[in-house]
Design a protein around this motif. Structure first.
Motif, PDB file in Angstrom:
ATOM      1  N   THR A  36       0.820  -1.212   0.000  1.00 13.14           N
ATOM      2  CA  THR A  36       0.000   0.000   0.000  1.00 13.14           C
ATOM      3  C   THR A  36       0.851   1.258   0.000  1.00 13.14           C
ATOM      4  O   THR A  36       0.555   2.229  -0.702  1.00 13.14           O
ATOM      5  N   LEU A  43       0.343   6.224  -6.994  1.00 13.37           N
ATOM      6  CA  LEU A  43      -0.959   6.742  -7.382  1.00 13.37           C
ATOM      7  C   LEU A  43      -1.005   8.258  -7.270  1.00 13.37           C
ATOM      8  O   LEU A  43      -1.532   8.952  -8.158  1.00 13.37           O
ATOM      9  N   LEU A  99      -9.920   2.329   0.919  1.00 16.00           N
ATOM     10  CA  LEU A  99      -9.018   2.790  -0.143  1.00 16.00           C
ATOM     11  C   LEU A  99      -9.157   1.907  -1.381  1.00 16.00           C
ATOM     12  O   LEU A  99      -9.208   2.395  -2.518  1.00 16.00           O
ATOM     13  N   ALA A 100      -9.252   0.591  -1.156  1.00 21.10           N
ATOM     14  CA  ALA A 100      -9.415  -0.353  -2.273  1.00 21.10           C
ATOM     15  C   ALA A 100     -10.743  -0.113  -2.996  1.00 21.10           C
ATOM     16  O   ALA A 100     -10.795  -0.119  -4.237  1.00 21.10           O
ATOM     17  N   ALA A 103     -10.540   2.987  -5.147  1.00 22.17           N
ATOM     18  CA  ALA A 103      -9.663   2.794  -6.309  1.00 22.17           C
ATOM     19  C   ALA A 103     -10.320   1.889  -7.351  1.00 22.17           C
ATOM     20  O   ALA A 103     -10.250   2.159  -8.557  1.00 22.17           O
ATOM     21  N   PHE A 104     -10.968   0.807  -6.910  1.00 18.90           N
ATOM     22  CA  PHE A 104     -11.633  -0.107  -7.847  1.00 18.90           C
ATOM     23  C   PHE A 104     -12.787   0.578  -8.579  1.00 18.90           C
ATOM     24  O   PHE A 104     -13.041   0.310  -9.755  1.00 18.90           O
ATOM     25  N   SER A 105     -13.480   1.471  -7.874  1.00 19.60           N
ATOM     26  CA  SER A 105     -14.634   2.147  -8.481  1.00 19.60           C
ATOM     27  C   SER A 105     -14.221   3.266  -9.431  1.00 19.60           C
ATOM     28  O   SER A 105     -15.061   3.795 -10.167  1.00 19.60           O
ATOM     29  N   ILE A 108     -11.579   7.607  -6.997  1.00 18.69           N
ATOM     30  CA  ILE A 108     -10.614   8.105  -6.023  1.00 18.69           C
ATOM     31  C   ILE A 108      -9.989   9.420  -6.498  1.00 18.69           C
ATOM     32  O   ILE A 108      -9.668   9.591  -7.681  1.00 18.69           O
ATOM     33  N   SER A 177      -5.187  -0.510  -7.139  1.00 19.33           N
ATOM     34  CA  SER A 177      -6.336  -0.894  -6.313  1.00 19.33           C
ATOM     35  C   SER A 177      -6.181  -2.290  -5.727  1.00 19.33           C
ATOM     36  O   SER A 177      -6.582  -2.540  -4.581  1.00 19.33           O
ATOM     37  N   THR A 178      -5.564  -3.202  -6.476  1.00 18.65           N
ATOM     38  CA  THR A 178      -5.382  -4.565  -5.979  1.00 18.65           C
ATOM     39  C   THR A 178      -4.418  -4.595  -4.802  1.00 18.65           C
ATOM     40  O   THR A 178      -4.572  -5.409  -3.881  1.00 18.65           O
ATOM     41  N   PHE A 180      -4.192  -2.326  -2.504  1.00 17.92           N
ATOM     42  CA  PHE A 180      -4.955  -1.910  -1.329  1.00 17.92           C
ATOM     43  C   PHE A 180      -5.819  -3.060  -0.805  1.00 17.92           C
ATOM     44  O   PHE A 180      -5.948  -3.254   0.415  1.00 17.92           O
ATOM     45  N   LEU A 181      -6.383  -3.832  -1.722  1.00 18.41           N
ATOM     46  CA  LEU A 181      -7.221  -4.957  -1.315  1.00 18.41           C
ATOM     47  C   LEU A 181      -6.399  -6.035  -0.616  1.00 18.41           C
ATOM     48  O   LEU A 181      -6.811  -6.569   0.428  1.00 18.41           O
TER      49      LEU A 181
END
Length: 425
Positions: A36, A43, A99-100, A103-105, A108, A177-178, A180-181
């Protein structure tokens, strides 16, 4: 055969079941944390292309540490450290998952990152001094404390080596994003380890009517800065963190603008620093005595400063990787040796407050360093900024070395009373 007879001296703290659980959980979780860290700075730079905003994000995460850590140290001395850690790890997991999701959506923005960085900084302000002091409750034998502290640095450094390298590959292939997940899911390991521990209740003296938070805070400050060895160690590491630590937030500039690379290059740079840190931590964990760590504290900032200058002036990847390796190694030599000596000589009832000051010196002073370095780099360039930082670190090392003989005379009698000195020493 008893477990203590099976374990190598390098891992002697593993004779404590609670410490083994803590070490394993941290090892998994910290890899996610470093993924992260790397993903966030990449990012931010991708969204803004701004050295200043790199510094602002670092400032946002570390400012709560600076403001809240002293008060957290008071709480750590008064409350159940085991329960505090469970809460902080759950909150950190929630932050990473938010945060994930953002970012995925694809929604952000830089202000999301700043707000979540402030939130994580508030959690870290409590988590860090708690984690440092909790180690004492995990090891059953006091002589294994220095080994446990060094092993903590090893797992931190190992994660620092693996995490950024994985992050660079993940960012390049599927995006930040991955990362963060993965970080959010990794907290399950450390939470499970904490829940599986069997901790003996710690004796806490009753609170007197005059024993307010401010009174105990002042007591901790007076003790730490009134005792020359603790004061000198805190001031040295605080200065090195202030001017030297910002090399991590400026790393994307070197990876892209100077070395003409991408996220993989940033990952390699951060991983090289992590490898140096790991080797230094393994060396410290293999030492059989605390005696001699003072000299390491005196010399390490000079090595760190010289490596900063080399990294700042390098135009080729292989030399930059070597410089980052030395940066990571020398920083861990200083910080872990400082932590070990402080944990050894501090009075037990003031441990939380002194370790909160160590957290401020080592972590939170980088708050102002990140902001200052980001601002200065936007004016004179990142290379010149790090050259100035390197010169200051070398000067601080020379000054501390001149004080070292008098500090040694104060500390050695403490070691002697604790039975840490052999005839050879």
């Amino acid at each position: 055969m008893h477990i203590r007879e099976k374990i190598s001296p390098v891992f002697r703290a593993f004779s404590s079941r609670n410490y083994r659980l803590f070490f394993a959980g941290q090892g998994i979780s910290l890899i996610g944390t470093w993924m992260t860290q790397t993903a966030v700075i990449w990012l931010v730079y991708s969204l803004t292309n701004s050295a200043l905003l790199l510094g602002v994000v670092g400032f946002a995460q570390q400012l709560p540490n600076f403001l809240l850590s002293p008060f957290a140290g008071v709480l750590v001395d008064r409350l159940n450290r085991h329960r505090i850690l469970i809460v902080t790890q759950i909150l950190s997991m929630i932050q990473s998952l938010i945060l994930a999701a953002l970012a995925f959506s694809g929604t952000i923005h830089i202000w999301h990152i700043i707000v979540l960085s402030i939130f994580q900084g508030c959690v870290n302000a409590i988590d860090m001094p708690t984690r440092q002091t909790f180690v004492v409750e995990l090891v059953e034998r006091r002589e294994n404390l220095s080994n446990a502290i060094a092993l903590n640095s090893s797992v931190f450094s190992g994660a620092r080596l693996i995490g950024p390298a994985i992050a660079g590959l993940v960012i390049a292939s599927v995006g930040a994003s991955t990362c963060f997940l993965i970080d959010g899911v990794s907290y399950i390991a450390v939470i499970a380890g904490l829940l599986a521990m069997r901790i003996r209740p710690r004796k806490i003296d009753p609170i007197a009517s005059s024993d307010t938070i401010l009174h105990r805070l002042k007591e901790g400050f007076d003790y730490a800065f009134g005792f020359p060895p603790i004061r000198s160690i805190l001031l040295l590491i605080g200065l090195v963190s202030l001017v030297g630590m910002p090399y991590t937030v400026l790393a994307p500039i070197f990876a892209t603008n100077i070395l003409h690379g991408g996220p993989q290059t940033l990952g390699f740079l951060m991983a090289s620093s992590g490898l140096g840190a790991l080797i230094s931590a393994v060396y410290l964990s293999s030492r059989s005595t605390i005696v001699g760590l003072g000299r390491i504290i005196a010399i390490a900032p000079s090595v760190f400063g010289a490596a900063l200058i080399v990294f700042a002036l390098s135009k080729v990847l292989w030399l930059s990787l070597i410089a980052m390796f030395v940066l990571g190694g020398s920083l861990i030599l200083q910080s872990t040796s400082s932590n070990t000596i402080l944990q050894t000589i501090v009075e037990e009832d003031k441990r939380g407050r002194v370790l909160s000051l160590f957290t401020i010196a080592f972590i939170s002073m980088a708050t102002f360093g990140n902001l200052f370095a980001g601002s200065l780099a936007s004016r004179i360039g990142a290379p010149y900024t790090l050259v100035i930082s390197g010169v200051i670190c070398i000067a601080a090392s020379i000054y501390f070395s001149r004080q070292f003989p008098s500090l040694r005379e104060i500390v050695l009698p403490i070691y002697d009373r604790m039975g840490l000195l052999t005839e050879h020493h």
